[in-house]
Motif scaffolding. Structure first.
Motif, PDB file in Angstrom:
ATOM      1  N   PHE A  90      91.649  79.249  33.372  1.00  0.00           N
ATOM      2  CA  PHE A  90      90.423  78.919  34.101  1.00  0.00           C
ATOM      3  C   PHE A  90      90.712  77.864  35.173  1.00  0.00           C
ATOM      4  O   PHE A  90      90.311  78.001  36.335  1.00  0.00           O
ATOM      5  CB  PHE A  90      89.345  78.421  33.129  1.00  0.00           C
ATOM      6  CG  PHE A  90      88.102  77.939  33.805  1.00  0.00           C
ATOM      7  CD1 PHE A  90      87.306  78.811  34.547  1.00  0.00           C
ATOM      8  CD2 PHE A  90      87.712  76.606  33.716  1.00  0.00           C
ATOM      9  CE1 PHE A  90      86.148  78.373  35.177  1.00  0.00           C
ATOM     10  CE2 PHE A  90      86.569  76.156  34.342  1.00  0.00           C
ATOM     11  CZ  PHE A  90      85.784  77.044  35.072  1.00  0.00           C
ATOM     12  N   VAL A 114      90.460  78.249  39.296  1.00  0.00           N
ATOM     13  CA  VAL A 114      89.648  77.368  40.138  1.00  0.00           C
ATOM     14  C   VAL A 114      90.509  76.686  41.198  1.00  0.00           C
ATOM     15  O   VAL A 114      90.176  76.666  42.383  1.00  0.00           O
ATOM     16  CB  VAL A 114      88.924  76.305  39.281  1.00  0.00           C
ATOM     17  CG1 VAL A 114      88.268  75.251  40.153  1.00  0.00           C
ATOM     18  CG2 VAL A 114      87.885  76.974  38.387  1.00  0.00           C
ATOM     19  N   ILE A 160      88.584  83.162  40.636  1.00  0.00           N
ATOM     20  CA  ILE A 160      87.589  83.120  39.562  1.00  0.00           C
ATOM     21  C   ILE A 160      87.138  84.533  39.196  1.00  0.00           C
ATOM     22  O   ILE A 160      86.975  84.856  38.030  1.00  0.00           O
ATOM     23  CB  ILE A 160      86.378  82.245  39.980  1.00  0.00           C
ATOM     24  CG1 ILE A 160      86.746  80.768  39.917  1.00  0.00           C
ATOM     25  CG2 ILE A 160      85.175  82.514  39.102  1.00  0.00           C
ATOM     26  CD1 ILE A 160      87.004  80.261  38.516  1.00  0.00           C
ATOM     27  N   GLU A 214      81.960  78.044  31.400  1.00  0.00           N
ATOM     28  CA  GLU A 214      82.546  79.361  31.673  1.00  0.00           C
ATOM     29  C   GLU A 214      82.594  80.191  30.398  1.00  0.00           C
ATOM     30  O   GLU A 214      82.304  81.401  30.411  1.00  0.00           O
ATOM     31  CB  GLU A 214      83.952  79.207  32.257  1.00  0.00           C
ATOM     32  CG  GLU A 214      84.583  80.499  32.704  1.00  0.00           C
ATOM     33  CD  GLU A 214      83.833  81.189  33.838  1.00  0.00           C
ATOM     34  OE1 GLU A 214      83.890  82.433  33.892  1.00  0.00           O
ATOM     35  OE2 GLU A 214      83.184  80.507  34.662  1.00  0.00           O
TER      36      GLU A 214
END
Length: 199
Positions: free
Chosen positions: A28, A32, A53, A83
């Protein structure tokens, strides 16, 4: 791993993803931060980051089964928890399955002490919550045989009994896990190879 393997057997061709909480977090963050690579500025970086993403979300949200081990690793990671919350909702709405493994009951993971958001704890409790006990002697014996077989080791009955006995949980001790047993078999393999190479 066992759930994922059985799911694949029952649903050939299914998309199954098995990761640790740390892997989910790292992927993640990478999506980003590095979605478009380096050397970009302003608007181009934000567009590229969005692409990263989107790739991340496709990987995690378009599964038939998503398994995340050690989900407690995400405690106090607010953006990653957000998320995960959206991933949880998307997977649930699509009819797919989600399996999470944690070192404690969801009620013990509330946000007051750097745990999980109330929304995530609520999602965790909405499914089946099951404790996993320490393996009994017969499961430890089967696991030891399997680990030895993977390493091309043959354990005689006395060695197998010793392994099973060494990994029993005594009162007041932390429960022994299958990983502890695998560690013992790994050490046996190392000693075996050392003796074989020196002999």
């Amino acid at each position: 791993q066992g759930v994922a393997q059985r799911f694949r057997e029952m649903h050939p061709g299914a998309t199954v993803r098995v990761v640790s909480g740390e892997t989910f977090l790292n992927e993640f963050i990478s999506a980003v931060r590095h979605g478009g690579g380096s050397g970009m500025t302003g608007h181009s970086r934000s567009v590229a980051g969005a692409g990263g993403i989107e790739r991340f979300r496709r990987q995690y949200r378009r599964c038939d089964l998503l398994c995340i081990d050690d989900v407690h690793f995400l405690a106090s990671k607010q953006a990653t928890q957000q998320e995960l919350l959206h991933t949880f909702d998307q997977i649930s709405q699509s009819g797919a399955r989600l399996v999470l493994a944690c070192d404690r009951h969801p009620r013990e993971m509330k946000s007051g002490d750097g745990g999980f958001s109330p929304a995530l704890v609520s999602r965790f409790l909405s499914g089946m919550v099951a404790g996993i006990d320490a393996p009994d002697a017969s499961i430890r014996e089967q696991a030891a045989r399997m680990f030895a077989c993977r390493r091309d080791l043959t354990l005689d009955p006395a060695a197998l009994r010793l392994l099973v006995d060494r990994t029993r949980t005594l009162p007041g001790q932390t429960p022994v896990s299958v990983r502890d047993l695998e560690g013992l078999v790994t050490r046996l393999e190392a000693v075996h190879r050392l003796h074989a190479s020196s002999g």
